[in-house]
Design an enzyme around this catalytic site. Structure first.
Site, PDB file in Angstrom:
ATOM      1  N   THR A 197       0.824  -1.209   0.000  1.00  0.00           N
ATOM      2  CA  THR A 197       0.000   0.000   0.000  1.00  0.00           C
ATOM      3  C   THR A 197       0.857   1.256   0.000  1.00  0.00           C
ATOM      4  O   THR A 197       0.404   2.318  -0.363  1.00  0.00           O
ATOM      5  CB  THR A 197      -0.951   0.040   1.221  1.00  0.00           C
ATOM      6  OG1 THR A 197      -0.204  -0.355   2.365  1.00  0.00           O
ATOM      7  CG2 THR A 197      -2.130  -0.861   1.017  1.00  0.00           C
ATOM      8  N   GLY A 198       2.106   1.119   0.420  1.00  0.00           N
ATOM      9  CA  GLY A 198       2.972   2.281   0.460  1.00  0.00           C
ATOM     10  C   GLY A 198       3.369   2.781  -0.918  1.00  0.00           C
ATOM     11  O   GLY A 198       3.767   3.920  -1.075  1.00  0.00           O
ATOM     12  N   CYS A 199       3.258   1.910  -1.920  1.00  0.00           N
ATOM     13  CA  CYS A 199       3.712   2.290  -3.252  1.00  0.00           C
ATOM     14  C   CYS A 199       2.598   2.969  -4.018  1.00  0.00           C
ATOM     15  O   CYS A 199       1.745   2.309  -4.610  1.00  0.00           O
ATOM     16  CB  CYS A 199       4.170   1.061  -4.020  1.00  0.00           C
ATOM     17  SG  CYS A 199       5.460   0.180  -3.159  1.00  0.00           S
ATOM     18  N   VAL A 200       2.569   4.275  -3.991  1.00  0.00           N
ATOM     19  CA  VAL A 200       1.496   5.000  -4.663  1.00  0.00           C
ATOM     20  C   VAL A 200       2.015   5.587  -5.973  1.00  0.00           C
ATOM     21  O   VAL A 200       3.075   6.180  -5.980  1.00  0.00           O
ATOM     22  CB  VAL A 200       0.966   6.133  -3.766  1.00  0.00           C
ATOM     23  CG1 VAL A 200      -0.173   6.852  -4.459  1.00  0.00           C
ATOM     24  CG2 VAL A 200       0.481   5.552  -2.455  1.00  0.00           C
TER      25      VAL A 200
END
Lengths: 113, 116, 124, 99
Positions: free
Chosen positions: A110-113
């Protein structure tokens, strides 16, 4: 959304290639996913794939990069974080967090936006 | 003073967004700065582009867009949004979608963080 | 970054798990916040203490079991402290031996003081 | 601290939890359904009066008016404020929302 046939079964992925149904994963499928990423799986890759799958199973979240680095230092007997980072980037050139999660059949971090 | 606003509830079902909206207006009228409004949990629905309440009722989505025109930064959590179908195609403005780090950023840069 | 420059933020979990999504999305936020090198703590009070109950098995619910994530929040995700309020535990017939993970059990008065040291309180 | 209570004390522990955490110099703001704690003759009148011996309590006029509660139905010494007053209280105290 994309899909391909593996062992006579239709496998669905999102646009970036992450599995839609995590239950589809097996070692053969990991080979297919790795090929899509232009990664050739070696024993070193497999150690990390197994580690990250165990971690996810046990703690219900994907590990922080820091934990991955720590694990690599221990597994490969590397002296420091820098060496460990270099090592994982050689295995997963387009970003270990993303590529490892994808090949190991985990959700997109989820951190990879 | 600088305020950061966290919205955890969706529109209409709860009064949270209405209270927050009135708070934000009053804060701006009193000369304070709103550093940003972060939508989390069901709060992401407040930025659903297809909200269409009856014409005689307040349109929360539009009221928020008006705030945005006045310079208030609106931030929809990407993870909470995806879970609920508030994504590029359904959010009012694609640029509003961002990560949870923005919530922490609000805590750091605001004098007060207020949860509604 | 020096300790003084770090922003103190506390998650205050007051809701029981599974009935709502608050606990789950609070954990997702904690895991993300950890990467930013601030001073993040987590407090369980009120019904929030039920989230720490050991022996949770969500297989019949078809939901993820988030109590399994707590043990790694400090070591892997840089959370500074996990507190549980003693009074809330006792009111609910629980004690340290009921908890799924090791946390700091502190009384309400201590917790009140800690809350006052925070720049931001995020209730869930 | 500013303790913002936004749930009815009859349905939620928000009000009693806020009381448990209030300290000297703290204040309480009743908003939304939280304002029912300030109604005269209700079950929580004693608790609120007790609290007000040490702490100031405010309620939002928009919320009491909307719910048909007249100012003379509000427990004495509860101060009635508008949204600007709410903003002012937040500038004076760090807020914690109890819902």
């Amino acid at each position: 959304m994309a899909s391909f046939v593996y062992n006579g079964k239709t496998i669905e992925t999102d646009d970036e290639g992450y599995l839609q149904n995590l239950g589809d994963w097996d070692k053969g499928l990991a080979e297919v996913l790795a090929k899509q990423e232009n990664v050739e799986l070696t024993e070193k890759h497999w150690k990390l794939i197994e580690w990250i799958r165990d971690y996810f199973q046990k703690f219900q979240v994907a590990p922080a990069i820091k934990s991955l680095t720590k694990e690599v230092m221990a597994l490969e007997n590397l002296p420091d974080k820098k060496e460990a980072n270099k090592f994982v980037y050689e295995l997963f050139p387009e970003g270990p967090a993303k590529q490892l999660a994808k090949i190991a059949g985990l959700p997109k971090p989820t951190g990879c936006v | 003073m600088k305020f950061g606003i966290l919205i955890k509830e969706g529109p209409y079902m709860h009064q949270a967004m209405d209270t927050a909206y009135n708070f934000i207006l009053a804060a701006m009228e009193s000369g304070h700065e709103i550093k940003g409004v972060f939508f989390y949990n069901d709060g992401v629905y407040n930025r659903c582009a297809t909200l269409e309440p009856p014409r005689d009722e307040r349109n929360i989505m539009k009221l928020l867009s008006e705030l945005e025109l006045k310079g208030v930064r609106l931030i929809v959590c990407v993870a909470a949004g995806k879970r609920r179908g508030i994504v590029n195609q359904t959010v009012c403005k694609v640029e509003e979608i961002s990560g949870l780090g923005q919530l922490l950023e609000l805590c750091i840069t605001s004098d007060r963080t207020i949860t509604f | 970054m020096s300790e003084q420059e770090k922003t103190k933020v506390m998650f205050v979990l007051r809701t029981a798990p599974y009935g709502t999504i608050y606990e789950q999305e609070a954990i997702e936020a904690m895991v993300m916040f950890g990467a930013y090198e601030q001073d993040i703590s987590v407090t369980f009070t009120g019904d929030g203490v039920f989230s720490l109950k050991k022996g949770q098995d969500t297989s019949l619910l078809g939901k993820k079991n988030f109590s399994m994530t707590y043990p790694i929040l400090i070591d892997d995700f840089e959370i500074s402290h996990i507190y549980v309020e003693k009074e809330s535990l006792e009111e609910r017939g629980m004690s340290e031996s009921d908890l799924a993970t090791e946390v700091e059990i502190i009384d309400r008065n201590t917790l009140k003081q800690k809350m006052r040291e925070m720049k931001a309180l995020l209730p869930f | 601290m500013l303790h913002i209570v936004k749930k009815s004390p009859y349905e939620s522990s928000a009000f009693s939890d806020a009381i448990n955490y209030i300290e000297q110099n703290d204040i309480m703001l009743l908003t939304e359904d939280g304002i029912y704690a300030a109604k005269k003759g209700g079950k929580f009148e004693g608790a609120l009066k007790n609290l007000m011996q040490k702490n100031a309590v405010y309620c939002l006029i928009a919320d009491i008016k909307a719910r048909g509660i007249q100012e003379n139905e509000i427990i004495e010494n509860v101060k009635i404020i508008d949204y600007k007053g709410f903003v002012e209280k937040v500038t004076e105290h760090n807020p914690m929302t109890w819902s």
